[in-house]
Design an enzyme around this catalytic site. Structure first.
Site, PDB file in Angstrom:
ATOM      1  N   ASN B  73      -7.660 -10.895  32.775  1.00 35.06           N
ATOM      2  CA  ASN B  73      -7.208 -12.138  32.739  1.00 35.06           C
ATOM      3  C   ASN B  73      -5.851 -12.171  33.400  1.00 35.06           C
ATOM      4  O   ASN B  73      -5.179 -11.207  33.259  1.00 35.06           O
ATOM      5  CB  ASN B  73      -7.157 -12.840  31.424  1.00 35.06           C
ATOM      6  CG  ASN B  73      -5.925 -12.503  30.654  1.00 35.06           C
ATOM      7  OD1 ASN B  73      -4.891 -13.010  30.949  1.00 35.06           O
ATOM      8  ND2 ASN B  73      -5.906 -11.446  29.561  1.00 35.06           N
ATOM      9  N   ASN B 131       6.511 -10.628  23.097  1.00 34.44           N
ATOM     10  CA  ASN B 131       5.692 -10.240  24.047  1.00 34.44           C
ATOM     11  C   ASN B 131       6.557  -9.651  24.919  1.00 34.44           C
ATOM     12  O   ASN B 131       7.231 -10.342  25.884  1.00 34.44           O
ATOM     13  CB  ASN B 131       4.745 -11.507  24.763  1.00 34.44           C
ATOM     14  CG  ASN B 131       3.874 -10.638  25.845  1.00 34.44           C
ATOM     15  OD1 ASN B 131       4.248  -9.508  26.269  1.00 34.44           O
ATOM     16  ND2 ASN B 131       3.221 -11.593  26.406  1.00 34.44           N
ATOM     17  N   CYS B 134       6.420  -9.029  29.871  1.00 27.45           N
ATOM     18  CA  CYS B 134       6.871  -9.947  30.774  1.00 27.45           C
ATOM     19  C   CYS B 134       7.975  -9.333  31.777  1.00 27.45           C
ATOM     20  O   CYS B 134       8.954  -8.616  31.272  1.00 27.45           O
ATOM     21  CB  CYS B 134       7.490 -11.152  30.256  1.00 27.45           C
ATOM     22  SG  CYS B 134       6.311 -11.843  29.131  1.00 27.45           S
ATOM     23  N   LYS B 169       5.547  -6.436  20.662  1.00 29.61           N
ATOM     24  CA  LYS B 169       4.253  -6.424  20.960  1.00 29.61           C
ATOM     25  C   LYS B 169       4.299  -5.339  22.344  1.00 29.61           C
ATOM     26  O   LYS B 169       4.864  -5.895  23.423  1.00 29.61           O
ATOM     27  CB  LYS B 169       3.589  -7.652  21.500  1.00 29.61           C
ATOM     28  CG  LYS B 169       2.285  -7.612  22.032  1.00 29.61           C
ATOM     29  CD  LYS B 169       1.142  -7.829  21.167  1.00 29.61           C
ATOM     30  CE  LYS B 169      -0.101  -8.176  22.053  1.00 29.61           C
ATOM     31  NZ  LYS B 169      -0.536  -9.393  22.314  1.00 29.61           N
ATOM     32  N   ASN B 196      -0.893  -4.496  24.391  1.00 31.43           N
ATOM     33  CA  ASN B 196      -1.384  -5.767  25.169  1.00 31.43           C
ATOM     34  C   ASN B 196      -2.245  -5.039  26.108  1.00 31.43           C
ATOM     35  O   ASN B 196      -2.926  -4.096  26.206  1.00 31.43           O
ATOM     36  CB  ASN B 196      -0.120  -6.235  25.749  1.00 31.43           C
ATOM     37  CG  ASN B 196       0.162  -7.625  26.034  1.00 31.43           C
ATOM     38  OD1 ASN B 196      -0.819  -8.118  26.681  1.00 31.43           O
ATOM     39  ND2 ASN B 196       0.989  -8.341  25.891  1.00 31.43           N
ATOM     40  N   GLY B 247      -6.717  -4.273  20.599  1.00 28.63           N
ATOM     41  CA  GLY B 247      -7.445  -3.809  21.507  1.00 28.63           C
ATOM     42  C   GLY B 247      -8.971  -3.312  21.433  1.00 28.63           C
ATOM     43  O   GLY B 247      -9.287  -2.585  20.753  1.00 28.63           O
ATOM     44  N   GLY B 248      -9.791  -4.341  21.855  1.00 27.25           N
ATOM     45  CA  GLY B 248     -11.077  -4.088  22.014  1.00 27.25           C
ATOM     46  C   GLY B 248     -11.754  -4.353  20.427  1.00 27.25           C
ATOM     47  O   GLY B 248     -13.015  -3.880  20.094  1.00 27.25           O
TER      48      GLY B 248
HETATM   49  C1  LIG Z   1      -7.209 -14.707  27.751  1.00 27.98           C
HETATM   50  C2  LIG Z   1      -6.082 -14.016  27.043  1.00 27.98           C
HETATM   51  C3  LIG Z   1      -4.679 -14.365  26.940  1.00 27.98           C
HETATM   52  C4  LIG Z   1      -3.820 -13.650  26.301  1.00 27.98           C
HETATM   53  N1  LIG Z   1      -2.301 -14.324  26.044  1.00 27.98           N
HETATM   54  C5  LIG Z   1      -1.335 -13.421  25.526  1.00 27.98           C
HETATM   55  C6  LIG Z   1      -0.222 -13.902  25.325  1.00 27.98           C
HETATM   56  O1  LIG Z   1       0.049 -15.012  25.530  1.00 27.98           O
HETATM   57  N2  LIG Z   1       0.812 -13.229  24.792  1.00 27.98           N
HETATM   58  C7  LIG Z   1       0.647 -11.933  24.284  1.00 27.98           C
HETATM   59  O2  LIG Z   1       1.377 -11.287  23.725  1.00 27.98           O
HETATM   60  N3  LIG Z   1      -0.778 -11.227  24.530  1.00 27.98           N
HETATM   61  C8  LIG Z   1      -1.817 -12.074  25.260  1.00 27.98           C
HETATM   62  N4  LIG Z   1      -2.955 -11.532  25.349  1.00 27.98           N
HETATM   63  C9  LIG Z   1      -3.190 -10.046  25.188  1.00 27.98           C
HETATM   64  C10 LIG Z   1      -3.992 -10.076  23.629  1.00 27.98           C
HETATM   65  O3  LIG Z   1      -3.037 -10.713  22.612  1.00 27.98           O
HETATM   66  C11 LIG Z   1      -4.420  -8.571  23.254  1.00 27.98           C
HETATM   67  O4  LIG Z   1      -3.178  -7.865  23.160  1.00 27.98           O
HETATM   68  C12 LIG Z   1      -5.227  -8.053  24.407  1.00 27.98           C
HETATM   69  O5  LIG Z   1      -6.037  -8.829  24.890  1.00 27.98           O
HETATM   70  C13 LIG Z   1      -5.979  -6.779  23.943  1.00 27.98           C
HETATM   71  O6  LIG Z   1      -6.899  -7.116  22.748  1.00 27.98           O
HETATM   72  P1  LIG Z   1      -8.423  -7.568  22.634  1.00 27.98           P
HETATM   73  O7  LIG Z   1      -8.948  -6.415  23.585  1.00 27.98           O
HETATM   74  O8  LIG Z   1      -8.887  -7.583  21.282  1.00 27.98           O
HETATM   75  O9  LIG Z   1      -8.365  -8.867  23.626  1.00 27.98           O
HETATM   76  C14 LIG Z   1      -3.989 -12.431  25.999  1.00 27.98           C
HETATM   77  C15 LIG Z   1      -5.281 -11.676  26.105  1.00 27.98           C
HETATM   78  C16 LIG Z   1      -6.407 -12.567  26.711  1.00 27.98           C
HETATM   79  C17 LIG Z   1      -7.694 -11.981  26.914  1.00 27.98           C
END
Ligand SMILES: Cc1cc2nc3c(=O)[nH]c(=O)nc-3n(C[C@H](O)[C@H](O)[C@H](O)COP(=O)(O)O)c2cc1C
Ligand SMILES: Cc1cc2nc3c(=O)[nH]c(=O)nc-3n(C[C@H](O)[C@H](O)[C@H](O)COP(=O)(O)OP(=O)(O)OC[C@H]3O[C@@H](n4cnc5c(N)ncnc54)[C@H](O)[C@@H]3O)c2cc1C
Ligand SMILES: Cc1cc2nc3c(=O)[nH]c(=O)nc-3n(C[C@H](O)[C@H](O)[C@H](O)COP(=O)(O)OP(=O)(O)OC[C@H]3O[C@@H](n4cnc5c(N)ncnc54)[C@H](O)[C@@H]3O)c2cc1C
Ligand SMILES: Cc1cc2nc3c(=O)[nH]c(=O)nc-3n(C[C@H](O)[C@H](O)[C@H](O)COP(=O)(O)O)c2cc1C
Ligand code: FES
Ligand code: FES
Lengths: 263, 307, 307, 263
Positions: B73, B131, B134, B169, B196, B247-248
């Site tokens: 993304n 977060n 950035c 994070k 992240n 993560g996943g």
């Molecule tokens: C569409 C999308 C938007 C995300 N937006 C943010 C965000 O705004 N802030 C943040 O800290 N992480 C953001 N993330 C990261 C997720 O919170 C997470 O850390 C990451 O996707 C890994 O976990 P997952 O594999 O369960 O998705 C985003 C992830 C996705 C897929």
């Protein structure tokens, strides 16, 4: 919006690479509106990972069923096409904002290719024909071979369907906007409801703008969540209409007023 | 003997969560979107989409691409801005008794501090998640999360400006995530969440263009789970504050791996897209596992990895 | 007009490869094992399993775990040792006209140098690939590949001790892979290959033990492809020596992504397990793509990413 | 060794969670030997990623077919069980070293659970019965319900099959090593060929060692490549037998002399 494991009641080939899928999904059928969609997960594993969006082609509250019309274009649709009756699929829906079928003198449904899918559910649910002066259905496609079976899917008694094909093998030799220009007399108040490939929608929107016809288009986009949280399905909207630059197909649409889209 | 339900409560700083299952930022919106499928008050907490001082419109599309067992993304941190978040999004969560953790993002240490200050005064917020993936615009654009010193500085500033528990994070795109985690702990973090997304890319071979308008995007989903689990295990050994594993995670089994590795809680991100009821099913699955394994408390499980 | 076949030849240092498709070390044995399915002489080159000075017996089992769209391995660099490699494995490859690249590994800069020296004198070896993801035992055990200075030192030593083209195989477990790539270039590398595996982990929730006897393993396969592609793109912009793309490649489409991103060649690793004929199918697919896109040479494709 | 896209000719349930799969694979049937195996990829996507190893249960050079007997234990076998006739599966084989059926006075085949799979192909291909004084087949299982359908898979005319079950619901009440002790008279030169779960193989090996019976065992292991390159399928071998600590199930086995394994 519901999440259910819906049993496949029927899966029928309609034309080359096109299938009609009937699912047992009473909760979704009950809440459905024309132009809305569902997210279907083609596999129980993670490849492909994401559920796929499909417009509601038709549904029956009484039978508790929903119907999808889909074209095989890749992995997910390929797997769906090979699924057999009895298999269960994760389905979430109904999702999004459908067609806004409020007031108009006459309605013109314009479809192209697999974009005719939502038009059946829509046509069936337009207010009784006499509420409108006319309900026109105009469909375009590459060839008769491609378009004929799709047009048959819209076989509603009393509904006149006009066709155009790029190669002239069926109906008018030309594009669907030709049909619009020929058919949509200027003495009436038309509402155009349209679904199809992006270039067609663009041409339809352009023509409508020129003629002052209000027009709704059903857009597609890559989607992850389908419910407005991932923000992946952004489409540009024109400056100054209050959407901070982007609309989201799954939540603000999939059906938009043509004027809300930055073509 | 009739047994009670196992105790799922965990603590992050002074915050008590009723269970260790949270949503990951950016994958559950502002808590309202899923409400007809999941009651957000049933979750340990909802971590909302990242919020900045000013609204951001995000990157142009395409913003997402599917990859094998994962997705990329490049949303570009689209969000409504802190003001509108507090006035329009927070009331629903507050009124429904949801434990709310606000994920924040900024371009400078000062911006993070300012956000913390504003949120500290808004009723209904239970913790802040920072977060740090950035770009630090004032310092040449390298992300805060890639440098221990910058990570410590952001943490300390947020810590100073608010009284809420602060979770940092972490970015996984580093040589040694434990050094960043320790820096966050030094800066006063009450917990760290990881990971992240991993930076990735995809190319359309027909147009020979990147599949994302932003070229690079963040990889999430089951594909990254083994990397996330490894980093959580390493980090849980390196710091003494609670670790939130992300993560996943899509199934109870996945979540259990993270808890056993030392995570005090888990966050579900991409899993919400695959199965919108994943969070609830994970809570139920953890409970069932504890009962089957005769554990009275989630704390019997956390960090219980056998040599 | 009758067109000839497109030109697939690429160069790494002084070495000319007939096509840009290689096997990745550790996934094609010593070239002989696949011979009844793939003629190794049809490949750009065969990169053999990592060789050390002395034979190594490797880690105890379990050594592999499947993960979503990927696998973890902790083989522990089991290999026959350089002596036996030269006497028992090399002759088959030499006699069959295979382009052989020998992957080497060691515990110290000197060990890498010693290996390079030995291999320099063995007929039938076309290049050396240096696996720097191994712990630098004399320097506290941090892998050479995580530190630019150590990477430069190993490269310079191998460069000094042999006249063959030297490829440095980079670890992806770093904050900035381009800094390591540049260090290798500085040290005299003729090319860099990336990525080696991402560090990952998996836990058996029933026994609560790690699924690998070694606890941590290397993640490979389609799951990591987006990360590998991103790193290859970044690295190809950062160095002027050829970049060999590795990570999750199983189909011609995958390989084309890496070439477009700037890789001069690709290596297929885990893909060989999924489809033993993957290498051959990738060569055929690349050729077909070039013809369909009216390209006379693979060089029209390499690095052709559109803004 | 060949790699082919083999069509599913037949897939039949044999017992609860056990299926018999017949594939069109002439090149593999032609080269097969008892105890060898094939790698089958259950999906065309990447989840699950790796092909799965299965012993050759039977094969027919004449018909160009191979037969697999498998138990559903997880994702891959679950997907295989749901596959229909006509689907094509990527199959690589035959792989590994099978049973070494050279000289012996009498042969005793010992199987447990789904481990009986390779014993059919083996039993059928033992040299004409009169080359041996006797061919004994001894099978063990948890219950009659589990063992009976498996034992039926070994239904070869003239072959006496003796059974043992843990719960006594079929045959001898006890384990398969009991049958060995009862049946394998000490006046003969026995060769034991065995396949089954690890604890059973261990007990069989132990008994054979005690009695001086040469014994081969077919081992299992997690596999990635199946052809000796990934080195993932290591099993410890006793010190000083020249294998540098580890043997590899796919290449040095799956059938090993019991003495080569560090139990
Ligand atoms: C569409 C999308 C938007 C995300 N937006 C943010 C965000 O705004 N802030 C943040 O800290 N992480 C953001 N993330 C990261 C997720 O919170 C997470 O850390 C990451 O996707 C890994 O976990 P997952 O594999 O369960 O998705 C985003 C992830 C996705 C897929
Ligand atoms: C709101 C909405 C409603 C839809 N309704 C229908 C419908 O009723 N019937 C129907 O057949 N399809 C419909 N689609 C499109 C459908 O979702 C895609 O065709 C499907 O997701 C493709 O999945 P796949 O795994 O087969 O293809 P993939 O393997 O994911 O992709 C194969 C190829 O198709 C392209 N592709 C993927 N998604 C789309 C898309 N959304 N539009 C155009 N090309 C795409 C990819 O770029 C790729 O080149 C709709 C899409 C949306 C957003
Ligand atoms: C040489 C060889 C020959 C084999 N022959 C047969 C046969 O003829 N018939 C048959 O049914 N099976 C046979 N097996 C076992 C078979 O390969 C596994 O059952 C299969 O790979 C499991 O795949 P899955 O995706 O269904 O399970 P997964 O989802 O991968 O795993 C599910 C569960 O099964 C366990 N498991 C996975 N692989 C094995 C294994 N190799 N042994 C024991 N447990 C395992 C896992 O640890 C997990 O708990 C053989 C294995 C080998 C190595
Ligand atoms: C089983 C296995 C063994 C490996 N052994 C080595 C090795 O000896 N030396 C090395 O440099 N890389 C080794 N690798 C890493 C691969 O060469 C490759 O860099 C990595 O697997 C990523 O590519 P892939 O996703 O195509 O497998 C090994 C990988 C696997 C899966
Ligand atoms: S698909 Fe996620 S917001 Fe639209
Ligand atoms: S399975 Fe790869 S070496 Fe045996």
């Amino acid at each position: 919006m519901k999440q259910i494991d819906a049993e496949i009641l029927k899966i029928e080939p309609v034309a080359k690479d096109i299938f009609r899928l009937t699912l047992k999904a009473p909760d979704i059928a009950e809440a459905a509106a024309p132009g809305q969609f569902v997210m279907i997960r083609p596999v129980s594993g993670f490849d492909p990972l994401l559920p796929r969006p499909f417009s509601l082609h038709d549904w029956s509250e009484k039978q508790g069923t929903i119907v999808i019309l889909f074209r095989v274009v890749g992995k997910g649709t390929g797997i769906l096409a090979q699924s057999r009756h009895g298999r269960k699929l994760q389905v979430v829906g109904p999702l999004g904002k459908g067609f806004d079928i409020t007031s108009a003198e006459s309605v013109c449904l314009v479809g192209g290719g697999i974009g005719i899918a939502p038009l059946l559910g829509l046509a069936k649910r337009l207010p009784e024909a006499d509420a409108y002066n006319e309900i026109a259905v105009l469909l375009g496609g590459a060839s008769g071979e491609e378009l004929a079976p799709l047009a048959e899917c819209l076989d509603i008694p009393g509904l006149a369907v006009r066709l155009a094909t790029d190669d002239g093998t069926l109906g008018h030799h030309g594009v669907v906007t030709d049909l619009m220009e020929n058919h949509m007399t200027r003495d009436r108040d038309w509402l155009v409801l349209s679904c199809g490939p992006m270039p067609m929608l663009k041409a339809v929107a352009h023509l409508c703008r020129k003629n002052g016809w209000p027009c709704q288009v059903s857009l597609e986009s890559v989607m992850a969540c389908g419910m407005g949280v991932c923000l992946g399905c952004a489409v540009k909207s024109p400056a100054g209409n209050g959407h901070e630059g982007y609309l989201h197909v799954c939540k603000d649409g999939p059906v938009f007023w043509e004027s809300d889209v930055a073509w | 003997m009739v047994r009670g339900k196992p105790d799922l409560e965990i603590k992050i700083g002074g915050l008590v969560l009723k269970n260790p299952v949270l949503t990951a930022s950016g994958t559950f919106g502002y808590g309202r979107e899923f409400a007809s499928l999941v009651d957000p008050a049933d979750l340990g907490a909802v971590v909302v989409k990242g919020i900045s001082l000013e609204p951001r419109s995000g990157n142009p599309p395409p913003r997402i691409v599917e990859t094998p067992c994962g997705m990329l993304n490049a949303i570009g941190l689209e969000n409504v801005g802190v003001e509108k978040f507090v006035s329009e999004k927070l009331p629903f969560l507050r009124e429904n008794g949801v434990c709310v953790i606000v994920n924040i993002l900024g371009d400078s240490v000062e911006e993070y501090g300012r956000l913390a200050e504003i949120l500290d005064n808004a009723p209904g917020i239970h913790a802040i998640e920072v977060n740090i993936s950035c770009p630090n615009v004032k310092q040449g654009g390298v992300a805060f999360g890639l440098d221990p010193e910058a990570a410590r500085a952001v943490t300390a500033e947020v810590r100073k400006k608010c009284s809420l528990p602060v979770i940092i994070k972490l970015s996984p795109n580093v040589t040694d995530i434990t050094s960043i985690a320790r820096a966050a702990e030094d800066g006063g973090a009450d917990g760290v969440s990881l990971i992240n997304t991993l930076q990735g890319m995809a190319i359309d071979i027909q147009t020979r263009k990147p599949r994302l308008a932003n070229v690079i995007g963040g990889l999430s989903g089951p594909a990254i789970r083994p990397v996330a689990l490894r980093m959580v295990w390493q980090t849980a050994k390196a710091v003494s504050v609670p670790v939130l594993g992300v993560g996943g995670i899509t199934t109870p089994e996945d979540a259990l791996e993270f808890l056993i590795a030392g995570a005090s809680a888990v966050q579900i991100g991409t899993g919400n897209f695959i199965n919108p009821r994943a969070t609830i099913q994970v809570i139920e699955g953890i409970e069932k596992y504890l009962i089957e394994h005769d554990m009275n408390s989630i704390h019997d499980l956390i960090g219980s990895l056998n040599g």
